[in-house]
Design a protein around this motif. Sequence first.
Motif, PDB file in Angstrom:
ATOM      1  N   ASN A 179     -46.435 -29.873   8.908  1.00 40.65           N
ATOM      2  CA  ASN A 179     -45.558 -29.206   9.858  1.00 40.65           C
ATOM      3  C   ASN A 179     -44.562 -28.374   9.048  1.00 40.65           C
ATOM      4  N   ARG A 180     -43.596 -27.738   9.723  1.00 38.45           N
ATOM      5  CA  ARG A 180     -42.704 -26.829   9.007  1.00 38.45           C
ATOM      6  C   ARG A 180     -41.850 -27.551   7.964  1.00 38.45           C
ATOM      7  N   ARG A 191     -36.000 -25.073   4.890  1.00 34.54           N
ATOM      8  CA  ARG A 191     -36.836 -24.927   6.081  1.00 34.54           C
ATOM      9  C   ARG A 191     -36.481 -23.681   6.881  1.00 34.54           C
ATOM     10  N   SER A 195     -38.937 -20.583   7.770  1.00 33.99           N
ATOM     11  CA  SER A 195     -39.215 -20.122   9.133  1.00 33.99           C
ATOM     12  C   SER A 195     -38.899 -18.635   9.283  1.00 33.99           C
ATOM     13  N   ARG A 211     -47.815 -23.394  15.400  1.00 30.19           N
ATOM     14  CA  ARG A 211     -47.659 -24.676  14.722  1.00 30.19           C
ATOM     15  C   ARG A 211     -48.380 -24.640  13.380  1.00 30.19           C
ATOM     16  N   ASN A 212     -49.443 -25.469  13.205  1.00 29.03           N
ATOM     17  CA  ASN A 212     -50.089 -25.514  11.891  1.00 29.03           C
ATOM     18  C   ASN A 212     -51.348 -24.655  11.825  1.00 29.03           C
TER      19      ASN A 212
END
Length: 220
Positions: A179-180, A191, A195, A211-212
């Motif tokens: 995930n992020r 993070r 983003s 998402r991923n």
Amino acid sequence: MENIFNAVKDNALFRHISQNDFDKTLCCLSAKTASYKKNDIIIPAGEAPKFIGLVLNGKVRIVKEDMDGKQIILGDITPPNLFGETYAWAGADEFPVTVQAAGDCDVLLIDFRKIINACSSACAAHRLLIENMLQIMASKISMLDHKVEILSKRTIRERLTCFLKTHAKGVKKFAIPFNREEMAQFLCVDRSALSNELSKMRDEGLIIFNRNKFEWLHMK
């Protein structure tokens, strides 16, 4: 034992070892299975290497704490891959990383000393194990070199691009195992900054993502 054989037969450690020889091989290695719940510690940092593990199902995570106590994800191990072999093979006095369950998982634990020291019967299967382990370590060195390559990039964009291309493996649509927050830890970046960079790449028409799941729109 048949279920275990089916779970591990595609791992390079057991390459060319037949099902008929498998049971005897596990006894030779003093191997045993163990189950863990999510976030359980399998091997704590600072512990002397006693065994290596092979993931039968679920996922195992390798993490490390920096000097500020911040946890950094070094990678995830999925079936039927090994963990702990690098430090055991190097003869390290202790694990510098923590191995923990990323989710409920079962692993096969193997006494590493039993691999590198030929058994009293000098069986052909054990000789294959030693040869296979040497090949695994050579491959591991190559993967570690690539991780160093990613972290050697100066900017978040460069690290991110290198990371995504690694997981894309030449295809446009692909998924990553993080995930992020986990991706940011793996890339050793903030993070929010990660983003922001992803959003910029999307706005520039380079990628789209949900998402991923990612898709390259324009690969440089």
